[in-house]
Design an enzyme around this catalytic site. Structure first.
Site, mmCIF file in Angstrom:
data_model
loop_
_atom_site.group_PDB
_atom_site.id
_atom_site.type_symbol
_atom_site.label_atom_id
_atom_site.label_comp_id
_atom_site.label_asym_id
_atom_site.label_seq_id
_atom_site.Cartn_x
_atom_site.Cartn_y
_atom_site.Cartn_z
ATOM 1 N N HIS A 176 2.080 8.561 4.928
ATOM 2 C CA HIS A 176 1.179 9.799 5.300
ATOM 3 C C HIS A 176 1.945 10.565 6.356
ATOM 4 O O HIS A 176 1.910 11.623 6.290
ATOM 5 C CB HIS A 176 -0.120 9.103 5.623
ATOM 6 C CG HIS A 176 -1.049 8.722 4.684
ATOM 7 N ND1 HIS A 176 -1.661 9.493 4.219
ATOM 8 C CD2 HIS A 176 -1.380 7.544 4.508
ATOM 9 C CE1 HIS A 176 -2.546 8.821 3.140
ATOM 10 N NE2 HIS A 176 -2.307 7.725 3.189
ATOM 11 N N ASP A 204 2.249 2.535 3.520
ATOM 12 C CA ASP A 204 1.335 3.973 3.402
ATOM 13 C C ASP A 204 1.473 4.690 4.433
ATOM 14 O O ASP A 204 1.361 5.877 4.359
ATOM 15 C CB ASP A 204 -0.148 3.297 2.960
ATOM 16 C CG ASP A 204 -1.038 4.472 2.635
ATOM 17 O OD1 ASP A 204 -1.090 5.209 1.633
ATOM 18 O OD2 ASP A 204 -2.156 4.466 3.651
ATOM 19 N N THR A 263 -7.806 -1.804 1.707
ATOM 20 C CA THR A 263 -7.322 -2.857 0.962
ATOM 21 C C THR A 263 -8.035 -4.368 0.866
ATOM 22 O O THR A 263 -8.471 -4.645 -0.310
ATOM 23 C CB THR A 263 -5.890 -2.892 0.653
ATOM 24 O OG1 THR A 263 -5.309 -1.577 0.861
ATOM 25 C CG2 THR A 263 -5.238 -3.576 -0.497
ATOM 26 N N ASP A 323 -1.015 -0.109 -4.710
ATOM 27 C CA ASP A 323 -2.352 0.495 -5.058
ATOM 28 C C ASP A 323 -2.214 2.004 -5.536
ATOM 29 O O ASP A 323 -3.267 2.453 -6.158
ATOM 30 C CB ASP A 323 -3.538 0.521 -3.905
ATOM 31 C CG ASP A 323 -2.839 1.059 -2.453
ATOM 32 O OD1 ASP A 323 -1.529 1.221 -2.704
ATOM 33 O OD2 ASP A 323 -3.636 0.788 -1.678
ATOM 34 N N HIS A 324 -1.039 2.806 -5.147
ATOM 35 C CA HIS A 324 -0.858 4.131 -5.587
ATOM 36 C C HIS A 324 0.328 4.534 -4.823
ATOM 37 O O HIS A 324 0.821 3.676 -3.936
ATOM 38 C CB HIS A 324 -2.052 5.022 -4.942
ATOM 39 C CG HIS A 324 -2.268 4.956 -3.745
ATOM 40 N ND1 HIS A 324 -1.496 5.167 -2.607
ATOM 41 C CD2 HIS A 324 -3.316 4.136 -2.795
ATOM 42 C CE1 HIS A 324 -1.788 5.160 -1.096
ATOM 43 N NE2 HIS A 324 -3.038 4.123 -1.419
ATOM 44 N N HIS A 371 -1.916 10.964 -0.849
ATOM 45 C CA HIS A 371 -1.466 10.377 -2.035
ATOM 46 C C HIS A 371 -1.051 10.987 -3.154
ATOM 47 O O HIS A 371 -1.284 12.132 -3.193
ATOM 48 C CB HIS A 371 -2.572 9.210 -2.486
ATOM 49 C CG HIS A 371 -2.761 8.311 -1.253
ATOM 50 N ND1 HIS A 371 -3.991 7.459 -1.449
ATOM 51 C CD2 HIS A 371 -2.472 7.978 -0.109
ATOM 52 C CE1 HIS A 371 -4.335 6.903 -0.514
ATOM 53 N NE2 HIS A 371 -3.309 7.219 0.270
ATOM 54 N N SER A 404 -7.105 4.406 -1.443
ATOM 55 C CA SER A 404 -6.885 2.984 -1.176
ATOM 56 C C SER A 404 -8.098 2.098 -1.369
ATOM 57 O O SER A 404 -7.740 0.843 -2.045
ATOM 58 C CB SER A 404 -6.349 2.453 0.098
ATOM 59 O OG SER A 404 -4.974 2.994 0.143
ATOM 60 N N ASP A 446 0.886 -1.010 -0.034
ATOM 61 C CA ASP A 446 0.012 0.075 0.003
ATOM 62 C C ASP A 446 0.886 1.282 -0.026
ATOM 63 O O ASP A 446 1.735 1.363 0.744
ATOM 64 C CB ASP A 446 -0.844 0.084 1.201
ATOM 65 C CG ASP A 446 -2.021 0.956 1.148
ATOM 66 O OD1 ASP A 446 -2.028 2.033 0.650
ATOM 67 O OD2 ASP A 446 -3.134 0.617 1.360
HETATM 68 MG MG MG Z 1 -4.412 -0.843 2.433
HETATM 69 ZN ZN ZN Z 2 -3.188 6.070 2.131
#
Ligand code: MG
Ligand code: ZN
Length: 459
Positions: free
Chosen positions: A286, A282, A157, A324-325, A420, A104, A56
């Site tokens: 952040h 992720d 996710t 996912d990004h 993101h 996400s 992620d």
């Molecule tokens: Mg996730």
């Molecule tokens: Zn995120």
């Protein structure tokens, strides 16, 4: 805001969605990306097992940074990592709106169903209709299924692989659906490993007891995870997400869960589809916390090694890895200086959250500066010391921000956002069918190819 919630999506609606799927799969795209979408080819010899790993937030710079982190200090020959060995292509991640930047939930929906949706969507389309997921299809085809995550198992996710909801925030309703949405009388996932116990044991409902009544073995600690002997099995190792890999006394949380999941899924006669998420990459992104992100990358890499070894031992298996990004707009090099210093990052031994908590916990400024030095190894200027101390005893978030700014400044790490970005993400694959994943593709193409493989399971 779309907060209306799906409480009971009928199995029938899903059957309809799944019946539509072959149409979706074979229909040539009429709008954009025509050149990027390969024709739907029937592949001879679809893999029996699919291990789908998602980092992620793991944009390309995360893999580059990890490569530099793994290279021995002082060695000018940059060493390749397990990611480099498997890297085949790149994927775009845009959601089904005009923002270009996905969250996400929308990207997990794309990766789990092959259909783009709006930010926040858990496998529902832009009309809020449920979309069949690859784990549901796998289950219908008689395969075993599982999800492993370092976040809550019902976080966006993994949720998109198992549930349908108009909002990722309805986490209790999503957890309910893990049990209530059943195919042939059974919950969709045979293996559910990760965090999120607070959503499963609640005042209004005890899903753990209900899963146990359905025959699931249950573990809520690491020792009991190793004692799980068969599927179906549920392991909820933390009230919310698992602790950050940088602070976790367990040396390889995700790899341990992945290994146990693969062991329990292996006897499945028609094979399995297992989704494994490195969820916390992720979360560090952040926070703009590079040391935290690199520890999560290391945890994810160890899980990838487990999956790769599994493919070596079971050649009828496909390992596919993507993100996912991208999170944070991570860049290696900042402030007009032509260098990045992994040694500075290696010297940081705690997450910025843990550092902020420690600096707030000690009683004197001298102790706070000593703790800073012990936990980061970074010698900061007098002015920076004052800047750091001025944020003590405010919120953890305010102090954390300065901690991360200092670590980023001294390592020349750049960040553009606490959210993101729309950067393309890496696509890595290994094993049977991997050639389907080279070059540039959209994230929905990854799902469409996997759905094709799953549909070809011999009946
Ligand atoms: Mg996730
Ligand atoms: Zn995120």
């Amino acid at each position: 805001m779309r907060l209306a919630r799906f409480s009971a999506v009928s199995d029938k609606a899903l059957v309809v969605a799944l019946l539509l799927m072959p149409v979706l799969l074979s229909a040539a795209p009429l709008t954009t990306n025509t050149s990027a979408t390969p024709p739907a080819v029937k592949v001879a010899g679809a893999p029996k097992n699919i291990i789908f790993m998602i980092g992620d937030g793991m944009g390309p710079a995360y893999l580059t940074a990890y490569r530099f982190m793994q290279t021995d200090p002082g060695n000018t020959d940059i060493q390749t990592t397990i990611f480099d060995d498997l890297w085949l292509g790149m994927a775009s991640t845009t959601p089904d709106d005009d923002t270009l930047v996905t969250d996400s939930a929308a990207s997990a929906t794309a990766l789990a169903t092959g259909v783009k949706s709006f930010n926040g969507a858990i496998s529902v389309d832009s009309n809020h209709m449920p979309i069949g997921t690859m784990l549901q299809l796998a289950k219908r085809q008689g395969k075993a299924t599982g999800v492993v995550a370092s976040s809550q198992v019902n976080h966006a996710t993994p949720a998109a692989f198992l549930a349908h909801n108009n909002s990722r925030r309805n986490m209790n309703a999503i957890a309910d659906m893990y049990l209530d949405y059943q195919i042939q009388g059974k919950p969709v996932a045979d293996i559910i490993f990760g965090g999120g116990r607070e959503h499963f044991i609640r005042e209004d409902r005890n899903l753990v007891a209900e899963f146990s009544a359905k025959g699931y073995q249950y573990a809520d600690n690491w020792r009991d995870v190793s004692k799980l002997t068969r599927k179906p099995a549920l392991a909820l190792l933390a009230p919310a997400g698992l602790p950050s890999a940088l602070n976790n006394p367990h040396p390889a949380p995700l790899a341990t869960l992945a290994e146990q999941a693969l062991k329990l899924l292996t006897p499945a006669e028609k094979g399995f589809v297992l989704m494994i998420e490195g969820s916390l990459i992720d979360w560090c992104g952040h926070d703009n916390d590079i040391a935290c992100a690199m520890a999560e990358m290391h945890d994810f890499a160890k899980a990838v090694a487990v999956a790769k070894a599994y493919v070596d031992a079971h050649p009828d298996t496909l390992l596919i890895i993507t993100a996912d990004h991208e999170t944070g707009g991570l860049s290696l090099g900042a402030n007009n200086v032509y260098q990045w210093l992994p040694a500075v990052v290696r010297g940081v031994s705690a997450t910025s959250r843990a550092i902020a908590d420690e600096l707030n916990a000690v009683s004197t400024e001298t102790e706070a500066l000593q703790r800073w030095q012990a936990l980061t190894g970074i010698v900061i200027t007098e002015q920076e010391q004052q800047q750091l101390l001025a944020e003590r005893n405010k919120t953890q978030a305010e102090l954390r921000k300065v901690v991360n700014e200092l670590i980023s400044r001294y390592s020349y790490t750049g960040w553009t956002t606490g959210g993101h970005t729309a950067a393309d993400v890496p696509v890595l694959a290994y094993g049977m069918g991997k050639t389907q994943f080279s070059g540039f593709m959209d994230n929905t193409d990854i799902a469409k190819r996997l759905l094709q493989f799953i549909q070809q399971t011999p009946q």
